[in-house]
Design a protein around this motif. Structure first.
Motif, PDB file in Angstrom:
ATOM      1  N   GLU A 477     102.479   9.985  49.526  1.00 23.08           N
ATOM      2  CA  GLU A 477     102.285  11.397  48.605  1.00 23.08           C
ATOM      3  C   GLU A 477     101.942  12.565  49.343  1.00 23.08           C
ATOM      4  O   GLU A 477     101.938  13.391  49.821  1.00 23.08           O
ATOM      5  N   ALA A 478      99.818  12.142  49.032  1.00 24.37           N
ATOM      6  CA  ALA A 478      99.513  13.150  49.722  1.00 24.37           C
ATOM      7  C   ALA A 478     100.053  13.851  51.689  1.00 24.37           C
ATOM      8  O   ALA A 478      99.417  14.883  51.916  1.00 24.37           O
ATOM      9  N   ALA A 480     103.277  13.992  52.818  1.00 25.00           N
ATOM     10  CA  ALA A 480     104.612  14.568  52.750  1.00 25.00           C
ATOM     11  C   ALA A 480     103.869  16.593  51.594  1.00 25.00           C
ATOM     12  O   ALA A 480     104.738  17.761  52.181  1.00 25.00           O
ATOM     13  N   HIS A 481     102.671  16.506  51.359  1.00 22.17           N
ATOM     14  CA  HIS A 481     102.080  17.571  50.806  1.00 22.17           C
ATOM     15  C   HIS A 481     101.332  18.464  51.988  1.00 22.17           C
ATOM     16  O   HIS A 481     101.605  19.161  51.922  1.00 22.17           O
ATOM     17  N   ASP A 484     104.357  19.676  53.425  1.00 25.08           N
ATOM     18  CA  ASP A 484     105.165  20.977  52.819  1.00 25.08           C
ATOM     19  C   ASP A 484     103.674  21.912  52.269  1.00 25.08           C
ATOM     20  O   ASP A 484     104.448  23.181  52.831  1.00 25.08           O
ATOM     21  N   SER A 485     102.684  22.192  52.476  1.00 27.97           N
ATOM     22  CA  SER A 485     101.720  22.824  52.464  1.00 27.97           C
ATOM     23  C   SER A 485     101.541  23.896  54.322  1.00 27.97           C
ATOM     24  O   SER A 485     100.817  25.076  54.307  1.00 27.97           O
ATOM     25  N   GLN A 590      94.966  16.849  59.025  1.00 32.81           N
ATOM     26  CA  GLN A 590      95.458  16.381  58.161  1.00 32.81           C
ATOM     27  C   GLN A 590      97.320  15.946  59.014  1.00 32.81           C
ATOM     28  O   GLN A 590      97.763  14.886  58.385  1.00 32.81           O
TER      29      GLN A 590
END
Length: 675
Positions: A477-478, A480-481, A484-485, A590
């Motif tokens: 989940e992190a 995927a974030h 997206d960012s 990241q």
């Protein structure tokens, strides 16, 4: 009487809603003081704006001549105008204009700032005897100085005749000039005796005690002028000029002290006031001694008009009084920046190793950031602890003598600007191009070292965690974030540029704090303060003093940068501003964490490649924005103007064409600096 006129002030450049005949008709020596002052304001506005018949290009000089012609043809108007002007001269405090106008009333920067804000925001009134206050209404625009300077001798002679009483009585025009000389001499003397200035002046220049003599010699000048003793007046005036020159040299010696021991903006402001007041005394002496005082007074009046325009400017105030502080901040960054520029292969190798160490630390910083976010803290505390995480990592890198690539540009820009002091010949230009190549090569090494380590370390940590604990440190989940960012299709370019601003801001903060540290002599206090020496011992106190003198800038820049990266986005979000940060090394870490969480299939996702594409853009914007901002400040602080930019650009293009690899790797024949 003035109620007969429409006294609304016209817009600049518009025709006045009154004519000269109406103005002359209502000239009344018996009117109240505000009305007489307002009449004079309107007369000057007519001089500035009203057109003349049969004149294609009317100017204030032509209007002044026209006014004099009208008065000569109409004696009844001339009598009234003479009487109004004579009463104006007798009632207003002219010495206040000559001695105080253009100077800060409280001898400090904050007081001057408040005064300028008042002048810009609050309206003035003609109900005053202070000519310095009334001056802003009489001459509200800077262009008035131009036509005052342009008044020809015949017109000036006629104007002086209008101001001279016809009954043969003598106007003592010198009295306010002499009073102003006395007032200014007292002010210069007080500034010279102020503790902050006196303690920093050259002892050799103070041997003859020039400041102590100022008041007495100024009084001698006034006594000689009032007694009509021309020879004594000339001798005393020359001695006063010599004293003023010595006082200014004493003040210049303070600047030399500031070069070595830090800068105080308040002290620079006081020195500027001393210099300006001493030069005003010389201008007044010129008027008193001149055989044609009308010309000199007109020139002084034009100068006061320009001063009035300057005093309305807040930008001029800060540009003048912060230039030296900017210079010291830039110079201290330049000293640090020299360590970030590699000029030979051995230095290039050391930079790669230092950047690799920095990348390893930032890999841990990246994983720690995900841990902070996983705690579910409120926005402020999440940003605060993220800032602490960044700051701690940057300080650790500093203590280990490693490198964060993005910190290089803001530090190296002042060092680069120093090379532009002299680019008057081809050799100097070629030397600057060498420095450009060294700088780009150094930054390339820094980025290569950071990114080549941060991504593998984060990825290995993810895979190791999954192998040992069955799940990665950073979840899907992190990950995927992250995709997206960090994508190039979002706000990444804007955020990367803003991060460059923060990088620049951290270097400015570091330079300012180091200047503050040096100005207050804290290194000397650590080394010699009795309590500190008793607690640490003499040897350790000396060692601590030297350590903090050399590291205060590094600690400040790293801590301030880390805290800003964490806290500024949170504060911006509180005010509804969509601002975030993008740091190239942290972003790479990241993205590696996301790859470790989502597995090899991530390479099949277009979002991943958009994030990969964003990495070089982020790095370029981080570096270029921080470098350009720091470079601009360094140029301005040194007063450097690039008059021949095309020659520099052409030289850089030629180097790129002839030796493109010199911008990436050091040439084989490069020698270590100093050999």
């Amino acid at each position: 009487m003035l109620s007969k006129l429409n006294l609304r002030r016209p817009l600049p450049g518009a025709e006045a809603p009154w004519d000269l005949s109406a103005l002359l008709t209502v000239a009344d020596v018996n009117a109240s003081q505000p009305e007489r002052h307002l009449w004079l304001v309107r007369l000057l506005e007519w001089l500035r704006h009203a057109p003349l018949p049969q004149q294609q290009t009317p100017t204030p000089i032509l209007r002044l001549r026209h006014l004099l012609n009208v008065l000569e043809r109409n004696p009844e108007h001339e009598v009234q105008v003479r009487a109004v002007l004579r009463r104006f001269w007798n009632e207003v405090d002219t010495a206040a204009l000559l001695a105080d106008f253009g100077f800060a009333p409280r001898m400090d920067l904050i007081g001057e700032l408040g005064q300028r804000l008042r002048l810009r925001l609050l309206p003035g009134t003609p109900d005053t005897r202070d000519l310095a206050e009334l001056f802003y209404l009489l001459f509200p625009v800077a262009s008035d100085a131009d036509w005052l300077d342009a008044i020809d001798t015949p017109t000036l002679t006629r104007l002086i005749a209008l101001l001279t009483p016809q009954d043969g009585t003598r106007i003592d025009w010198q009295a306010p000039f002499l009073d102003a000389i006395m007032f200014l001499a007292a002010s210069v003397r007080a500034l010279g005796f102020s503790p902050s200035i006196r303690a920093r002046m050259s002892r050799d220049l103070l041997v003859d005690r020039p400041f102590r003599q100022l008041a007495r010699v100024a009084e001698d000048v006034c006594d000689a002028a009032e007694a009509g003793n021309a020879e004594l007046l000339f001798t005393s005036a020359q001695y006063l000029r010599a004293l003023l020159d010595t006082c200014r040299r004493c003040a210049d010696s303070v600047h030399e002290h500031l070069e070595d021991h830090g800068v105080s903006v308040g002290l620079v402001f006081e020195l500027d006031q001393l210099d300006r007041r001493s030069r005003r005394i010389e201008d007044l002496l010129t008027c008193v001694l001149s055989t044609t005082p009308g010309t000199e007074i007109t020139r002084l009046l034009a100068q006061l008009v320009r001063t009035a325009d300057e005093r309305r400017s807040l930008r001029a105030l800060f540009a003048r009084h912060y230039s030296m502080l900017a210079r010291k901040v830039a110079e201290r960054s330049a000293e640090t920046g020299e360590h970030y520029i590699t000029r030979d292969r051995s230095a290039y190798g050391r930079m790669l190793k230092a950047a690799a160490g920095g990348g390893a630390v930032l890999a841990g910083t990246t994983l720690m950031k995900f841990f902070v976010l996983a705690l579910g803290l409120t926005a402020f505390w999440a940003g605060f602890w993220a800032g602490i995480n960044y700051a701690g990592s940057f300080v650790l890198i500093h203590l280990a003598h490693w490198t964060v690539a993005t910190k290089q540009p803001a530090m190296t820009a002042p060092a680069m600007a120093e090379k532009l002091r002299d680019v008057s010949n081809d050799d100097a230009v070629e030397g600057f191009v060498d420095e450009v190549a060294h700088l780009i090569r150094s930054q390339s090494a820094g980025i290569l070292g950071n990114l080549s380590i941060v991504a593998p370390v984060v990825l290995v940590a993810q895979l190791a965690s999954e192998a040992v604990f069955g799940k990665p440190l950073v979840g899907v989940e992190a990950g995927a974030h992250v995709l997206d960012s960090l994508t190039l299709l979002g706000g990444t370019p804007l955020y990367a540029a803003f991060t460059g601003v923060l990088l620049f801001a951290s270097s400015i903060i570091a330079g300012w704090v180091e200047n503050w540290f040096v100005w207050h002599r804290l290194d000397s206090a650590i080394a010699w303060n009795p309590s500190i020496v008793a607690a640490l011992g003499r040897t350790r106190a000396q060692r601590w003093a030297e350590y903090w003198r050399h590291n205060i800038s590094g600690f400040t820049s790293n801590i301030s940068l880390g805290l800003m990266l964490g806290i500024v986005p949170v504060v911006a979000a509180f005010f509804g501003l969509p601002i975030d940060v993008r740091h190239v090394t942290l972003s790479t870490g990241q993205l590696a964490a996301a790859a470790g969480a989502m597995g090899a299939d991530i390479v099949k996702l277009p979002a991943f490649w958009w994030c990969v594409a964003a990495i070089p853009v982020t790095g370029l914007l981080n570096l270029s924005v921080s470098f350009l901002l720091a470079f601009k400040v360094a140029l301005r602080s040194r007063g450097i103007r690039l008059r021949d930019r095309s020659r520099i650009y052409r030289a850089i293009r030629q180097r790129l064409w002839r030796k493109p690899l010199s911008f990436i790797v050091p040439p084989r024949d490069a020698q270590p600096r100093g050999q």
